[in-house]
Design an enzyme around this catalytic site. Structure first.
Site, short mmCIF file in Angstrom:
data_model
loop_
_atom_site.label_atom_id
_atom_site.label_comp_id
_atom_site.label_asym_id
_atom_site.label_seq_id
_atom_site.Cartn_x
_atom_site.Cartn_y
_atom_site.Cartn_z
N TYR A 4 -112.02 123.45 73.02
CA TYR A 4 -111.99 122.74 74.29
C TYR A 4 -112.24 123.70 75.46
O TYR A 4 -111.35 124.45 75.89
CB TYR A 4 -110.64 122.05 74.49
CG TYR A 4 -110.26 121.09 73.38
CD1 TYR A 4 -111.22 120.46 72.61
CD2 TYR A 4 -108.92 120.81 73.12
CE1 TYR A 4 -110.87 119.58 71.60
CE2 TYR A 4 -108.55 119.91 72.12
CZ TYR A 4 -109.53 119.31 71.36
OH TYR A 4 -109.17 118.44 70.36
N HIS A 26 -109.52 122.02 62.14
CA HIS A 26 -110.25 121.24 63.13
C HIS A 26 -111.66 120.89 62.64
O HIS A 26 -112.50 121.78 62.50
CB HIS A 26 -110.32 122.04 64.43
CG HIS A 26 -110.68 121.22 65.62
ND1 HIS A 26 -110.96 121.76 66.85
CD2 HIS A 26 -110.79 119.87 65.78
CE1 HIS A 26 -111.21 120.80 67.72
NE2 HIS A 26 -111.13 119.64 67.09
#
Length: 335
Positions: free
Chosen positions: A56, A141
């Site tokens: 992110y 992830h």
């Protein structure tokens, strides 16, 4: 807010978690001050669970979230981050990272790494960016194209870190159901972060993942309850799964909003509370960009919803009859 222990661990998440992808300038840039204000608003609303990732904003989300949480009592909140992408400096970096969805300078590149060493290094580097001494939950992830390595190398290393007490709970975070279901069946994970696959518009998770999780005692945190925006504000041009919403999805979202309005329930409240009908769901995770969005989410997750509304959604064909919905007793216990 109520909290629930993940799997068989002592690590708990609240019914509402702040997802910090927007703090990493997801799609649009925000200031450091606005990011801090969003976290402050979440804390004031009773939110004590926070989720981030190196992906992110090329680490910006982790840095901003760490800055905002560093003065908080460490035993009063739960923090999760993710492994699988290492950040490496780019020589002669130019341009930005908008191709990956983040309005930040392209100073680093993401390197996929689901090796055991990559897991250790990933957590260590996240702690440096966060400026904290530990994280509570670590997710693998998006290992969509790295299934074998994630199962054979990354997962066993996370299991060792959990046994050491380095992390409290381990899991996998994805926006599909097939691979997380395999993790539930074949490993000893504690939690799945399931994005976009269990919402008022998409109940894919109900086919196998959620029943398997319930049988195995694995918790599920549901992300993407607004399906990237359509259920927050259904209108022409709204997005569904980060692309322009197909007409059939827009029409369905508008019909959902109309029926909810008949019961004086905002569609956002129905979308946030719907996942709690399934016993495997421990909480929902919402990415908020502003303090206003965070305050609204906290209000919506506690907004009263009459049981008759869920019945009406089924009768109108807007929800399948086999989908479990929250009932009044569950709502009272949750609040």
């Amino acid at each position: 807010m109520r909290s629930t222990a993940l799997g068989r661990t002592a690590t708990a998440v609240g019914e509402l978690s702040l997802g910090a992808a927007p703090l990493g300038n997801l799609f649009h840039a925000i200031s450091d001050e606005d990011a801090a204000t969003t976290v402050e608003a979440a804390w004031a609303c009773g939110v004590r669970s926070f989720d981030t990732a190196p992906h992110y904003g090329l680490g910006l989300s982790e840095r901003r979230l760490g800055d905002a949480l560093r003065t908080r009592p460490r035993d009063q909140y739960t923090l999760s981050t993710k492994v699988g992408r290492l950040l490496r400096p780019r020589t002669g970096a130019q341009g930005d990272d908008r191709a990956n969805g983040f309005a930040v300078p392209a100073t680093h590149e993401r390197v996929w790494d689901f090796t055991a060493r990559g897991v250790r290094v990933g957590v260590e580097e996240s702690l440096i960016r966060l400026g904290l001494d530990r994280v509570d939950i670590v997710y693998l992830h998006d290992p969509d194209h790295h299934e074998r390595e994630a199962l054979d190398c990354a997962y066993p290393e996370l299991e060792r870190m959990r046994a050491e007490g380095t992390v409290g709970a381990i899991g996998v975070g994805m926006n599909q159901t097939k691979m997380p279901t395999r993790f539930i069946r074949d490993t000893d994970i504690d939690v799945v972060l399931l994005a976009g696959r269990y919402s008022l518009l998409d109940q894919t998770g109900l086919a196998s993942l959620l029943p398997q999780a319930a049988r195995r005692g694995v918790s599920v945190v549901v992300g993407g309850v607004f399906n990237s925006g359509l259920l927050a504000d259904p209108r022409p041009g709204a997005t569904f799964d980060y692309a322009p919403a197909p007409l059939r999805m827009l029409e369905r979202a508008l019909a959902l909003r109309t029926l909810c309005k008949d019961f004086e329930v905002p569609l956002r409240a129905a979308a946030l509370q719907f996942p709690f009908g399934h016993p495997a769901v421990a909480g929902v995770l919402l990415g908020a960009r502003t303090a206003t969005e965070m305050v609204d989410a906290a209000a919506m997750i506690s907004h009263p919803i009459p049981p008759d509304m869920w019945l009406a959604l089924r009768c109108r064909g807007l929800l399948p009859w086999n989908v479990p919905v929250p009932d009044r007793r569950q709502d009272n216990n949750r609040r």
